[in-house]
Design a protein around this motif. Structure first.
Motif, PDB file in Angstrom:
ATOM      1  N   GLY A   1     -11.175   5.983  -8.928  1.00  0.00           N
ATOM      2  CA  GLY A   1     -10.983   5.648 -10.399  1.00  0.00           C
ATOM      3  C   GLY A   1      -9.763   4.973 -10.687  1.00  0.00           C
ATOM      4  O   GLY A   1      -8.533   5.468 -10.066  1.00  0.00           O
ATOM      5  N   GLU A   2      -9.540   3.992 -11.787  1.00  0.00           N
ATOM      6  CA  GLU A   2      -8.312   3.359 -11.750  1.00  0.00           C
ATOM      7  C   GLU A   2      -7.778   4.017 -13.170  1.00  0.00           C
ATOM      8  O   GLU A   2      -8.532   3.901 -14.106  1.00  0.00           O
ATOM      9  N   PHE A   3      -6.471   4.098 -13.185  1.00  0.00           N
ATOM     10  CA  PHE A   3      -5.538   4.716 -14.309  1.00  0.00           C
ATOM     11  C   PHE A   3      -4.605   4.002 -14.815  1.00  0.00           C
ATOM     12  O   PHE A   3      -3.880   4.122 -15.684  1.00  0.00           O
ATOM     13  N   GLY A   4      -4.430   2.743 -13.994  1.00  0.00           N
ATOM     14  CA  GLY A   4      -3.507   1.688 -14.459  1.00  0.00           C
ATOM     15  C   GLY A   4      -3.580   0.645 -13.661  1.00  0.00           C
ATOM     16  O   GLY A   4      -4.378   0.544 -12.690  1.00  0.00           O
ATOM     17  N   ASP A   5      -2.629  -0.558 -13.715  1.00  0.00           N
ATOM     18  CA  ASP A   5      -2.522  -1.508 -12.952  1.00  0.00           C
ATOM     19  C   ASP A   5      -2.234  -1.063 -11.467  1.00  0.00           C
ATOM     20  O   ASP A   5      -1.106  -0.769 -11.080  1.00  0.00           O
ATOM     21  N   PHE A   6      -3.332  -1.402 -10.552  1.00  0.00           N
ATOM     22  CA  PHE A   6      -3.223  -1.215  -9.017  1.00  0.00           C
ATOM     23  C   PHE A   6      -2.855   0.413  -8.630  1.00  0.00           C
ATOM     24  O   PHE A   6      -2.663   0.715  -7.586  1.00  0.00           O
TER      25      PHE A   6
ATOM     26  N   GLY B   1      -4.517   4.724  -8.995  1.00  0.00           N
ATOM     27  CA  GLY B   1      -5.562   5.700  -9.523  1.00  0.00           C
ATOM     28  C   GLY B   1      -5.618   6.730  -8.270  1.00  0.00           C
ATOM     29  O   GLY B   1      -4.849   7.277  -7.747  1.00  0.00           O
ATOM     30  N   ILE B   2      -6.870   7.312  -8.487  1.00  0.00           N
ATOM     31  CA  ILE B   2      -7.216   8.509  -7.399  1.00  0.00           C
ATOM     32  C   ILE B   2      -8.408   7.974  -6.928  1.00  0.00           C
ATOM     33  O   ILE B   2      -9.370   7.567  -7.363  1.00  0.00           O
ATOM     34  N   THR B   3      -8.547   8.366  -5.423  1.00  0.00           N
ATOM     35  CA  THR B   3      -9.745   8.078  -4.714  1.00  0.00           C
ATOM     36  C   THR B   3     -10.076   9.371  -4.117  1.00  0.00           C
ATOM     37  O   THR B   3      -9.258  10.275  -3.689  1.00  0.00           O
ATOM     38  N   LEU B   4     -11.586   9.646  -4.265  1.00  0.00           N
ATOM     39  CA  LEU B   4     -12.189  10.665  -3.604  1.00  0.00           C
ATOM     40  C   LEU B   4     -13.005  10.231  -2.443  1.00  0.00           C
ATOM     41  O   LEU B   4     -13.446   8.989  -2.238  1.00  0.00           O
ATOM     42  N   ARG B   5     -12.930  11.202  -1.448  1.00  0.00           N
ATOM     43  CA  ARG B   5     -13.667  10.881  -0.212  1.00  0.00           C
ATOM     44  C   ARG B   5     -14.282  12.055   0.161  1.00  0.00           C
ATOM     45  O   ARG B   5     -14.072  13.196   0.181  1.00  0.00           O
TER      46      ARG B   5
END
Length: 293
Positions: free
Chosen positions: A48-53, A55-59
């Motif tokens: 999920g992106e929260f700004g330019d370049f 965010g948070i990744t779930l694995r």
């Protein structure tokens, strides 16, 4: 929760709110990739992106009936340009399905270890047995939770700085030869280091060390992918986290001739970044291997 969440603008988030954000990412991801992991499970990366370049990744892995079991999350920040083209080895972490990239980067003088961002891409190429031949470099980036801006070195040092840049290709050739076992190169480098140590020992008696050392890149603490750095600011942008509205700096650095981008919360940075000034701080190095299809 992850220590470096604050670097991308989540400095005061609660566990309950973070869980809500993760649920929203799963329901409406900006990016979703899957591949078979080391144990044959359906491994998934959801971002999920929260700004330019950033965010948070779930694995995690898909269980029966396509039920997602999230194993861990981490904040990411993507760089923009290839930082190194040295050969990269990839090693799996012991406790979970995460990986570290390792390469001998002669420009920084230490073995460079970074947290691998594009694990699914790596697994796909690994399963096809072609990943060693199809990578064309690594795009490095970093997150930081503490840093300060320093003034540049005295411009009267520019002449010696230019001389250093002229000599740098020769030193890189020597380092490469020494890495391959060339005894003459090892001897030349040893003598050069002795001369440098002698010069610094005399200068440090009446000068501040940060006016002598323009840049450095050193391992920090017990985490293999964390470093203490001092690098020149080449460019910067002030960005905003779309969810929390906290402001973060994206800073492009040149550190020991290694270029990469850094993300740090505005409240964690002491001083005002400007092109030509220097950034000094602790970073968590991330990287994405640029695989070719």
């Amino acid at each position: 929760m992850h220590k470096y969440l604050r670097a991308i603008g989540f400095s005061n988030i609660s566990k309950e709110e973070f869980q809500y954000i993760c649920t929203e990412i799963v329901n409406d991801p900006i990016d979703l990739k899957t591949a078979k992991d080391s144990e044959g499970n359906e491994f998934v990366e959801i971002s999920g992106e929260f700004g330019d370049f950033f965010g948070i990744t779930l694995r995690g892995i898909y269980r029966d009936e396509d039920t997602l079991e999230v194993e861990y999350t981490y904040p990411y920040f993507y760089g923009k340009t290839i930082s190194t083209t040295e050969h990269v080895e990839v090693e799996k972490h012991a406790e979970k399905e995460s990986y570290a990239g390792i390469c001998d980067e002669v420009r920084i003088g230490v073995t460079l270890i970074f947290y691998l961002q594009n694990v699914v891409d790596y697994l796909k190429f690994k399963n096809n047995h072609t990943y060693h031949q199809t990578s064309s470099g690594v795009i490095l980036s970093a997150l930081s939770t503490e840093g300060k801006v320093l003034f540049p070195v005295d411009k009267s040092e520019q002449k010696s700085k230019n001389m250093k840049h002229q000599e740098e290709p020769d030193r890189i050739r020597l380092l490469t030869a020494a890495r391959d076992g060339d005894e003459d190169a090892i001897e030349n480098l040893t003598l050069e280091d002795i001369d440098t140590y002698s010069l610094l020992s005399r200068r440090v008696l009446h000068e501040d060390v940060l006016t002598i050392v323009n840049t450095y890149f050193m391992p920090y603490g017990i985490e293999s992918d964390q470093y203490s750095i001092l690098g020149e600011i080449m460019d910067y942008r002030l960005l905003r986290n779309d969810y929390t509205e906290e402001r973060v700096y994206q800073i492009d650095l040149l550190c020991n001739d290694l270029s990469f981008s850094l993300c740090i919360n505005e409240k964690d940075l002491i001083g005002e970044p400007k092109v030509g000034r220097r950034f000094k701080g602790i970073i968590w190095m991330q990287g994405s291997i640029n695989y070719q299809n």
